[in-house]
Structure formats: structure tokens, C-alpha cells
Scaffold this active site. Structure first.
Site, short mmCIF file in Angstrom:
data_model
loop_
_atom_site.label_atom_id
_atom_site.label_comp_id
_atom_site.label_asym_id
_atom_site.label_seq_id
_atom_site.Cartn_x
_atom_site.Cartn_y
_atom_site.Cartn_z
N ASN A 188 0.80 -1.12 0.18
CA ASN A 188 -0.04 0.00 0.12
C ASN A 188 0.92 1.23 -0.05
OD1 ASN A 188 -2.66 -0.86 -0.02
ND2 ASN A 188 -2.52 -1.68 1.87
N HIS A 205 -8.06 1.27 -4.02
CA HIS A 205 -7.68 0.70 -2.66
C HIS A 205 -7.66 1.27 -1.62
CE1 HIS A 205 -7.35 -2.76 -0.17
NE2 HIS A 205 -6.16 -2.49 0.04
N ARG A 216 -14.44 -9.42 -0.81
CA ARG A 216 -15.19 -8.90 0.33
C ARG A 216 -16.37 -8.55 0.11
NH1 ARG A 216 -10.20 -5.18 2.47
NH2 ARG A 216 -9.25 -6.51 3.89
N ASP A 263 -10.96 -6.37 -2.15
CA ASP A 263 -12.14 -5.79 -1.88
C ASP A 263 -13.32 -6.16 -2.71
OD1 ASP A 263 -10.68 -3.37 -0.63
OD2 ASP A 263 -9.75 -3.55 -2.54
#
Ligand code: NAD
Ligand code: LMR
Length: 326
Positions: free
Chosen positions: A131, A187, A162, A159
Site C-alpha cells: 500500500n 484501494h 469482500r 475488496d
């Protein structure tokens, strides 16, 4: 005997790397029995831990695993790599946003882009997990002038997974019956999880859930899921992140399911009003080792607004990266 496929992982002794290496070695990326070489990269202080990872890999006696190379030198680690997982980076802690990591992690990705340019297979597929993933992908690709920017991507598959899991739970269906989910943008907490196109067992999701949930709790839960895991575990998601990284690379290399798509952060072409010059998560279809942004969707005003907001954040991150002069 086919040649051994060269797979590089940075941060291989970290939380995600420790999951990823074993799952790939067991055949979950290329297929059971397909020969592969793992090229595991760490920084010098973590080399002892990486030696332990290599010992355990040997002790698994995986049929697919032909060789393990460990190194703290990118030049050696990336040599001839065909699949590259850029995981090694600092994770965020409680109370931080992923963009808080930019200053520390951006330097890592500029150097890695430059060495990939020199050492990796020129058609290597590069997945950025560390990240802030979208902007790190931009930085790495910008430093690899001889490589196609389309061969770099950033991970929003976690994501996406999820979001599918939340929708499945809400509708009482198995997650495998969910198709056509979309994660738009960054993200980060501005990502836009969009189920307006999603199908559950072939039925439009919007007919199965109330609009208030779809535009409220669903979006917030997916946006904040990384923070919720950090709060619960005291450390960021790892097994689910490694699983998503394999899903991402496998679908990119081997193709998405007929009629379905996945979310990947790829170089924006301005589709759906996203800004150019950033890595933006779109719905994509993959075939023959390449991805295409799904066209012809008609996001409503609510969706366009959220696509614009997450795009603005990516532009801010790009400006911050430019100021670091990497
Ligand atoms: P970790 O701290 O457990 O492991 C990171 C590893 O990277 C460490 O072993 C460290 O020594 C190594 N490392 C640091 N700098 C390096 C460099 N320059 N070269 C090679 N290795 C280096 O962290 P983690 O939990 O494995 O997470 C790694 C990254 O992935 C973090 O940035 C985290 O925020 C990110 N992440 C992204 C997603 C996503 O969905 N995109 C999901 C989960 C985590
Ligand atoms: C995640 O989404 O779980 C990762 O990006 C880790 C984090 O910082 O939330």
C-alpha cells in the site's frame, strides 16, 4: 518436461508473503504439477527469517516446486521473472490511512520498477499489493520505461471478494453464485463497491436487497473491512490478501469465467469518467493473458459521483508522489 515458470515475491518473509509462497508452490496459481521456481526477496534484516521460509518450503516436498532462490538483491530476485508479486512494504497500523504509507513505500516501488525493467521478462505480469497499492503501481510502472504499463496492476481483488462475501451473506446464497461485482477506483476508504450490476444465482442483486443497504451499510462495510481486520487482529489482513493475490494473477493469466468479470486496478483510459494517468480499479475481463475494461455499463448519478470522488483521491496521491520526485 516444461520449463520452470519464474515467480518473484517481495516481502516473502512477511505475513502475506508467508501465505503466498506456500499456496503458489502447492500449484494454486499455475495448476497442480506445473513446474515453478520461487524467487523470494527480502531486505537484509529479514534474510534469516527467509531462510526459514525456504527450509519449510523444502519440507513440504511440493511436486510443483523445482527451485527456491532467496535474495536481498533485487537484481538477482527479479532475474527472468514472469510473474511478480510486489508485496514487500510497510503495512498500516490502527488509526492510519493507507495513503499515510506513501512517503515510506514509494521509494521502494520506484527502485523495484527500475530493476524489473532491467531484469524481469519483458512480458512479466506485475501485481502490486503493498500500500498504497494503486499509486505504488503507477510509480513502479513509471520507472520501467521498457515494460508495457498494462503489465502492471494493483490489487483490489480483496475488496471485490469482500463485497461478494457481504452480498452472499445478505441474500443467503453461497458466494460462488455472485457475479459481476465491481470495485471502482482506489484501494482505500474512497473505493466504490458497486453491486448495481451484480447477479446472485443469475438474478439482479438489486432485486434481492434494499437500496438503503446497497448504498449505505454495504459500501461502508467493504470500504472499512481492512481497518476492521486490523482492529480485530492487531495486524492487517494476510491470508485473505494472499488468496486475493492468487485469484488476481490466476484470472489475469488464465482468463475470467464466461459471462463474469473481476475488479483490477489498471492504467485508466478515462472510461466512466475516471481520471487518466492513474491506476484505477475497473471491472475487467481477461483472456489470453490480457485484460480489457468492461464497456457499455451505464452508472447512475450516485455511482458517477463516487467514481469521481475516488478518482480525485488518486490524483491527490499522484501529486504527492510527484512531489517526492521519484
Ligand atoms: P509485513 O510487515 O508482515 O511484511 C512485509 C515484508 O516486506 C517484511 O518482511 C519486510 O521485511 C519486507 N520488506 C520491506 N521492504 C522491503 C523491500 N524494499 N524489499 C523487499 N521486502 C521488503 O506486511 P504484510 O502484512 O505482508 O503487508 C505487506 C503490504 O501489503 C503492506 O503494505 C500492506 O498494507 C499491504 N496490503 C495490501 C492489501 C491489498 O488489498 N492491496 C491487502 C493487505 C495488505
Ligand atoms: C486491507 O485492505 O486489508 C489492506 O489494504 C490492509 C489495510 O491496511 O487495510
Amino acid at each position: 518436461m516444461p520449463q520452470s515458470t519464474q515467480i518473484a515475491i517481495t516481502g516473502a518473509a512477511g505475513q502475506i508473503g508467508y501465505q503466498l509462497a506456500f499456496r503458489i508452490a502447492s500449484g494454486q496459481l499455475l495448476g497442480y504439477g506445473q513446474p515453478l521456481t520461487l524467487r523470494l526477496i527480502e531486505i537484509a534484516p529479514a534474510m534469516k527469517a527467509l531462510e526459514g521460509v525456504a527450509m519449510e518450503l523444502a519440507d513440504c516436498a511440493f511436486e510443483s516446486l523445482h527451485e527456491v532462490i532467496i535474495s536481498d538483491r533485487l537484481e538477482e530476485g527479479f532475474r527472468g521473472a514472469e510473474y511478480v508479486f510486489l508485496v514487500g512494504a510497510k503495512p498500516r497500523g490502527p488509526g492510519m490511512e493507507r495513503s499515510d504509507l506513501l512517503a515510506e513505500n514509494a521509494r521502494i516501488f520506484s527502485r523495484q520498477g527500475a530493476v524489473l525493467n532491467e531484469q524481469a521478462d519483458e512480458r512479466a505480469k506485475v501485481l502490486v499489493v503493498g500500500n498504497p497499492a494503486n499509486t505504488n503501481a503507477l510509480i513502479a510502472a513509471s520507472n520501467a520505461p521498457d515494460m508495457d504499463p498494462r503489465n502492471f496492476s494493483a490489487m483490489t481483488r480483496l475488496d471485490h471478494n469482500r463485497a461478494c462475501a457481504q452480498l452472499a451473506a445478505r441474500t443467503g446464497h453461497h458466494v460462488s453464485s455472485v457475479e459481476r461485482m465491481i470495485i471502482w477506483g482506489n484501494h482505500s476508504a474512497t473505493q466504490y463497491p458497486d453491486l448495481s450490476q451484480a447477479l446472485v444465482d443469475g438474478e439482479p442483486a438489486m432485486a434481492l436487497v434494499d437500496a438503503g443497504w446497497a448504498r449505505g451499510e454495504f459500501i461502508a462495510t467493504v470500504q472499512q473491512r481492512g481497518a476492521s481486520v486490523i482492529e480485530a487482529r492487531g495486524t492487517s489482513s494476510a491470508a485473505s490478501a494472499a488468496s486475493a493475490a492468487i485469484d488476481h494473477m490466476r484470472d489475469w493469466a488464465h482468463g475470467t469465467r464466461d459471462g463474469d468479470w473481476v475488479s483490477m486496478a489498471v492504467p485508466s483510459d478515462g472510461s466512466y469518467g475516471a481520471p487518466d494517468g492513474v491506476y484505477f480499479s475497473y471491472p475487467v475481463r481477461c483472456a489470453d493473458g490480457a485484460w480489457e475494461i468492461v464497456q457499455g455499463l451505464d452508472p447512475d448519478e450516485f455511482s458517477r459521483d463516487r467514481i469521481r470522488m475516488t478518482g480525485e483521491e488518486l490524483l491527490e496521491e499522484r501529486n504527492a508522489a510527484n512531489e517526492l520526485a521519484l
